[in-house]
Design an enzyme around this catalytic site. Structure first.
Site: not given
Ligand code: GLU
Length: 447
Positions: A218-219
Site C-alpha cells: 500500500s501507499k
C-alpha cells in the site's frame, strides 16, 4: 486462446493490476493468443475519465498493447439486461424492491426514486463447486456459504460478477487470470456460467504483492502506481522485467531478461502460489542494469526532455559533450532521477557543498597549498584532457611526496561539492578549464 485485462477506472494503474495485465499479456504473446482490454466502468460514481486515460497511458508506456478495440461495459447495458431477463424467465432469479443510495450516502426506500426492481439470482444450497485453479490447484466451495446474488442493481446497472461472466463468455475468454482478491468471486461467477449455459473458462488467481513488512502493498510502502515509478525515472523495460518476477521466475537464477525471452519462457502454470514481496532495492538494481545497457546516445535521448525543461541545456549545447557527460554519470545511476540529482553541477554553476565533504576533505592542514599547486598545474596544461590532467596530478603528487588521492579528494569536493562522483580526470575534462579553476578558487573560502 484469449485472455483479458479488465480494469475498473476508479484509480491509477496499481503495481498489482499492472502485474495482472502483464501476466495476461505475456501468456497471450507466449501462446499466440489474443489479449483484450475491457473497461469495467459500471460504477458510475467511482469511474473517472481521468483514471481511464492514466491506465491506458501506463499500459502503453509498459508496452502492453491490446489486440482489439477497447470494450466499455457501460455501453453494453442492454446485453446484461437481456441475460438477466433470461434468468427471470427461467425462474432462476427473482425481482426485489431495490434500495437506492441518496447522494448523502444514507439508504432510502423512497419509492418515487426507485427506477426499477433489482434482479436477484437464487443460489441453490448444498452444492459443491470445484475449481481447478491454474495457480493454486483444486479449490472447493460449498454453496451454503454463498447468499443470493444481485444480478442487476436497482439503478439498472449490473453487478461486477454478472457483467464479468456475460462478457467473458460472450468474448470467448479461455483463461481468466486475475488477482487472488477475486478468488471468492469465482464460485459465484461459476454459478452464473452454469445458469446461463456458458462454457467455463480456466481460472488462474495470482497471489498478492506484499510490502517489505509482508503486509499487503500500500501507499505506506512507497509508490504504488505505475505513474509514480515513471515520474521517478524508472525505465519501462526494467519495470516490466521486475514486475514479471513478482510471482513468476524463469528459473536458473536468471533475473535480467529481454522481453522476448520472458515471453518465450512465460507460462501461467508456473506462476508461484505464494505471495510476492516487492523489494524496492531489487527494482533499483534492475533499473540500474537497464540504464547501463543503453549506449550513451539512447540514454541521452531519454534524458533530453528533462534536461531541456530544467533549462540545463539548449539546442546549441554541443552533442559530443553531452554524450560524454551522459557516459560519465551512467555507470552508477539507478534511475534517470539519479542522473539529474548527481550531475547538476556540470550543467549549472550552483554547487551544494556537502557538510561532511568540507569537513573531511577541505578543512584540513595542507589542503590550501595542494589546491593552489593543482590550480597552477592545471593552468599551465597545454590541452585540458583527462589524460593530461591525470598526468599533471600524478606528477604533482610525486613532487609533493603525497598520494594522488590527497589531490583527487579535495579537488573533487572543490568542483562538485561532493565526496562521490564519476572519475575525477574525466569529470574535470567535461567541466572545462575555466569552471575548474573558478571552483578551485571559490572553495578556498571554506578551507
Ligand atoms: N474490474 C475488476 C478489477 O479491476 C476485474 C476483475 C477480473 O479480472 O475479473 O478488479
Amino acid at each position: 486462446m484469449k485472455v483479458r485485462f479488465a480494469p475498473s477506472p476508479t484509480g491509477y494503474l496499481h503495481i498489482g493490476s499492472a502485474r495482472t495485465a502483464l501476466f495476461n499479456w505475456l501468456y497471450a504473446r507466449h501462446s499466440g493468443g489474443k489479449f483484450i482490454l475491457r473497461i469495467e466502468d459500471t460504477d458510475l460514481e467511482r469511474s473517472k475519465a481521468e483514471f481511464l486515460d492514466e491506465i491506458l497511458d501506463s499500459l502503453k508506456w509498459l508496452g502492453l498493447d491490446w489486440d482489439t478495440e477497447l470494450i466499455h461495459q457501460s455501453k453494453r447495458l442492454d446485453i446484461y439486461r437481456k441475460y438477466a431477463k433470461k434468468l427471470l424467465d427461467e425462474g432462476l432469479a427473482y425481482e426485489a424492491e431495490g434500495e437506492i443510495r441518496s447522494k448523502d450516502g444514507s439508504v432510502t426506500k423512497d419509492s418515487k426514486r426507485i427506477t426499477q426492481k433489482a434482479v436477484i439470482f437464487k443460489v441453490q444450497p448444498g452444492k459443491i463447486i470445484k475449481i481447478n485453479d491454474l495457480v493454486h490447484g483444486p479449490i472447493e466451495i460449498n454453496t451454503d456459504t454463498i447468499k443470493d446474488q444481485v444480478v442487476i442493481k436497482s439503478d439498472g446497472f449490473p453487478t461486477y460478477n454478472f457483467a464479468c461472466v456475460v462478457d467473458d463468455a460472450e468474448m470467448q475468454i479461455t483463461h481468466v487470470i486475475r488477482g487472488d482478491d477475486h478468488i471468492s468471486n469465482t464460485p459465484k461467477q461459476i454459478l452464473f456460467y452454469e445458469a446461463l449455459g456458458f462454457n467455463l473458462p480456466e481460472f488462474g488467481h495470482v497471489p498478492l504483492i506484499l510490502g517489505s513488512d509482508r503486509s499487503r502493498m500500500s501507499k505506506r510502502h512507497g509508490a504504488t502506481s505505475i505513474r509514480e515509478y515513471r515520474e521517478q525515472g524508472y525505465l519501462p523495460q526494467a519495470m516490466v522485467n521486475f514486475i514479471a518476477l513478482l510471482g513468476w521466475s524463469p528459473g536458473k537464477d536468471r533475473e535480467v531478461l529481454p522481453i522476448d525471452e520472458i515471453i518465450k519462457e512465460f507460462d501461467i502454470k508456473n506462476a508461484k502460489s505464494v505471495n510476492a514481496v516487492f523489494d524496492i532495492e531489487k527494482l533499483n538494481w534492475m533499473n540500474g542494469q537497464y540504464i547501463n545497457k543503453f549506449d550513451n546516445q539512447e540514454l541521452l535521448d531519454l534524458l533530453m526532455p528533462e534536461l531541456k525543461s530544467r533549462g540545463w541545456i539548449s539546442d546549441q549545447t554541443n552533442k559530443d559533450w553531452l554524450l560524454k557527460v551522459t557516459g560519465l554519470f551512467k555507470e552508477r545511476a539507478r534511475t534517470l532521477v539519479d542522473f539529474f540529482d548527481w550531475s547538476g553541477y556540470v550543467f549549472t554553476d550552483e554547487i551544494k557543498y556537502e557538510e561532511q565533504a568540507i569537513k573531511k576533505r577541505i578543512k584540513k592542514e595542507g589542503v590550501a597549498d595542494i589546491l593552489r599547486s593543482a590550480s597552477e598545474r592545471l593552468t599551465a596544461l597545454k590541452d585540458f584532457t583527462a589524460v593530461s590532467i591525470e598526468g599533471a596530478c600524478r606528477e604533482l603528487a610525486d613532487e609533493l611526496k603525497i598520494k594522488a588521492a590527497d589531490i583527487i579528494h579535495p579537488v573533487r569536493v572543490a568542483v562538485s561539492g561532493r565526496m562521490m562522483g564519476p572519475g575525477l580526470f574525466e569529470l574535470l575534462e567535461v567541466l572545462g578549464r575555466d569552471k575548474v579553476l573558478k571552483r578551485l578558487e571559490q572553495v578556498k573560502k571554506l578551507v
